[in-house]
Design a protein around this motif. Structure first.
Motif, PDB file in Angstrom:
ATOM      1  N   SER A  31       0.842  -1.197   0.000  1.00 24.26           N
ATOM      2  CA  SER A  31       0.000   0.000   0.000  1.00 24.26           C
ATOM      3  C   SER A  31       0.872   1.241   0.000  1.00 24.26           C
ATOM      4  O   SER A  31       2.077   1.186   0.216  1.00 24.26           O
ATOM      5  CB  SER A  31      -0.916  -0.006   1.224  1.00 24.26           C
ATOM      6  OG  SER A  31      -0.149   0.148   2.397  1.00 24.26           O
ATOM      7  N   LYS A  32       0.226   2.359  -0.214  1.00 20.85           N
ATOM      8  CA  LYS A  32       0.928   3.645  -0.192  1.00 20.85           C
ATOM      9  C   LYS A  32       1.419   3.905   1.236  1.00 20.85           C
ATOM     10  O   LYS A  32       0.678   3.707   2.198  1.00 20.85           O
ATOM     11  CB  LYS A  32      -0.040   4.746  -0.628  1.00 20.85           C
ATOM     12  CG  LYS A  32       0.537   6.118  -0.635  1.00 20.85           C
ATOM     13  CD  LYS A  32      -0.510   7.145  -1.077  1.00 20.85           C
ATOM     14  CE  LYS A  32       0.043   8.544  -0.961  1.00 20.85           C
ATOM     15  NZ  LYS A  32      -0.978   9.539  -1.291  1.00 20.85           N
ATOM     16  N   PRO A  33       2.653   4.328   1.395  1.00 26.07           N
ATOM     17  CA  PRO A  33       3.162   4.597   2.753  1.00 26.07           C
ATOM     18  C   PRO A  33       2.402   5.736   3.423  1.00 26.07           C
ATOM     19  O   PRO A  33       1.969   6.678   2.768  1.00 26.07           O
ATOM     20  CB  PRO A  33       4.621   4.974   2.545  1.00 26.07           C
ATOM     21  CG  PRO A  33       4.921   4.784   1.112  1.00 26.07           C
ATOM     22  CD  PRO A  33       3.651   4.573   0.372  1.00 26.07           C
ATOM     23  N   GLU A  34       2.226   5.621   4.733  1.00 21.19           N
ATOM     24  CA  GLU A  34       1.597   6.670   5.532  1.00 21.19           C
ATOM     25  C   GLU A  34       2.589   7.069   6.613  1.00 21.19           C
ATOM     26  O   GLU A  34       3.368   6.249   7.089  1.00 21.19           O
ATOM     27  CB  GLU A  34       0.330   6.153   6.206  1.00 21.19           C
ATOM     28  CG  GLU A  34      -0.762   5.738   5.260  1.00 21.19           C
ATOM     29  CD  GLU A  34      -1.981   5.205   6.012  1.00 21.19           C
ATOM     30  OE1 GLU A  34      -2.135   5.511   7.207  1.00 21.19           O
ATOM     31  OE2 GLU A  34      -2.757   4.490   5.389  1.00 21.19           O
ATOM     32  N   LYS A  39       6.619   8.530  11.870  1.00 22.95           N
ATOM     33  CA  LYS A  39       7.141   7.212  11.487  1.00 22.95           C
ATOM     34  C   LYS A  39       6.429   6.729  10.238  1.00 22.95           C
ATOM     35  O   LYS A  39       5.226   6.935  10.063  1.00 22.95           O
ATOM     36  CB  LYS A  39       6.950   6.200  12.613  1.00 22.95           C
ATOM     37  CG  LYS A  39       7.762   6.524  13.835  1.00 22.95           C
ATOM     38  CD  LYS A  39       7.611   5.442  14.874  1.00 22.95           C
ATOM     39  CE  LYS A  39       8.433   5.783  16.109  1.00 22.95           C
ATOM     40  NZ  LYS A  39       8.301   4.757  17.134  1.00 22.95           N
ATOM     41  N   ARG A  40       7.184   6.086   9.367  1.00 20.28           N
ATOM     42  CA  ARG A  40       6.640   5.587   8.103  1.00 20.28           C
ATOM     43  C   ARG A  40       6.003   4.218   8.331  1.00 20.28           C
ATOM     44  O   ARG A  40       6.623   3.309   8.871  1.00 20.28           O
ATOM     45  CB  ARG A  40       7.770   5.447   7.084  1.00 20.28           C
ATOM     46  CG  ARG A  40       7.326   5.036   5.718  1.00 20.28           C
ATOM     47  CD  ARG A  40       8.547   5.028   4.791  1.00 20.28           C
ATOM     48  NE  ARG A  40       8.173   4.779   3.434  1.00 20.28           N
ATOM     49  CZ  ARG A  40       8.241   3.578   2.855  1.00 20.28           C
ATOM     50  NH1 ARG A  40       8.673   2.547   3.519  1.00 20.28           N
ATOM     51  NH2 ARG A  40       7.883   3.446   1.596  1.00 20.28           N
ATOM     52  N   HIS A  41       4.745   4.074   7.919  1.00 16.23           N
ATOM     53  CA  HIS A  41       4.004   2.817   8.011  1.00 16.23           C
ATOM     54  C   HIS A  41       3.556   2.422   6.607  1.00 16.23           C
ATOM     55  O   HIS A  41       3.109   3.273   5.833  1.00 16.23           O
ATOM     56  CB  HIS A  41       2.753   2.965   8.898  1.00 16.23           C
ATOM     57  CG  HIS A  41       3.081   3.247  10.326  1.00 16.23           C
ATOM     58  ND1 HIS A  41       3.153   2.259  11.265  1.00 16.23           N
ATOM     59  CD2 HIS A  41       3.368   4.407  10.971  1.00 16.23           C
ATOM     60  CE1 HIS A  41       3.457   2.791  12.431  1.00 16.23           C
ATOM     61  NE2 HIS A  41       3.600   4.108  12.277  1.00 16.23           N
ATOM     62  N   GLN A  42       3.669   1.146   6.302  1.00 11.26           N
ATOM     63  CA  GLN A  42       3.242   0.666   4.990  1.00 11.26           C
ATOM     64  C   GLN A  42       2.704  -0.753   5.150  1.00 11.26           C
ATOM     65  O   GLN A  42       3.374  -1.619   5.697  1.00 11.26           O
ATOM     66  CB  GLN A  42       4.411   0.677   4.010  1.00 11.26           C
ATOM     67  CG  GLN A  42       4.007   0.352   2.597  1.00 11.26           C
ATOM     68  CD  GLN A  42       5.143   0.581   1.616  1.00 11.26           C
ATOM     69  OE1 GLN A  42       6.299   0.730   1.997  1.00 11.26           O
ATOM     70  NE2 GLN A  42       4.812   0.615   0.345  1.00 11.26           N
TER      71      GLN A  42
END
Length: 82
Positions: A31-34, A39-42
């Motif tokens: 998925s698109k990173p959030e 902090k980066r979540h994907q």
């Protein structure tokens, strides 16, 4: 249906190699990173090709399995120390 591994290869299958892992996966969707709190979540979704269909236990089943494991472990510890 073609078998990805021969019987001899199945018996020797003790190491995860990229080739072996790819045999069991149909696709991976990222998925698109959030960014949350800096902090980066994907999210990743891994789609398996149906080899050895696995059903994930429900939270209740998981708790029951965990409690059985704890009881077994406690019983084994009592046997060893007695």
């Amino acid at each position: 249906m073609n078998e990805p591994f021969s019987d001899a290869e199945k018996e020797e299958f003790s190491e995860e190699t990229p080739e072996a892992v790819h045999e069991f996966m149909e696709k991976i969707v990222a998925s698109k990173p959030e960014y949350i709190d800096g902090k980066r979540h994907q999210n990743l979704k891994i789609y398996y090709n149906g080899v050895g269909i696995v059903r994930e236990p429900s939270p209740e089943e998981l708790e029951e399995l965990f409690q059985e494991h704890i009881q077994d472990r406690t019983a084994n510890q009592k046997i060893k120390t007695a």
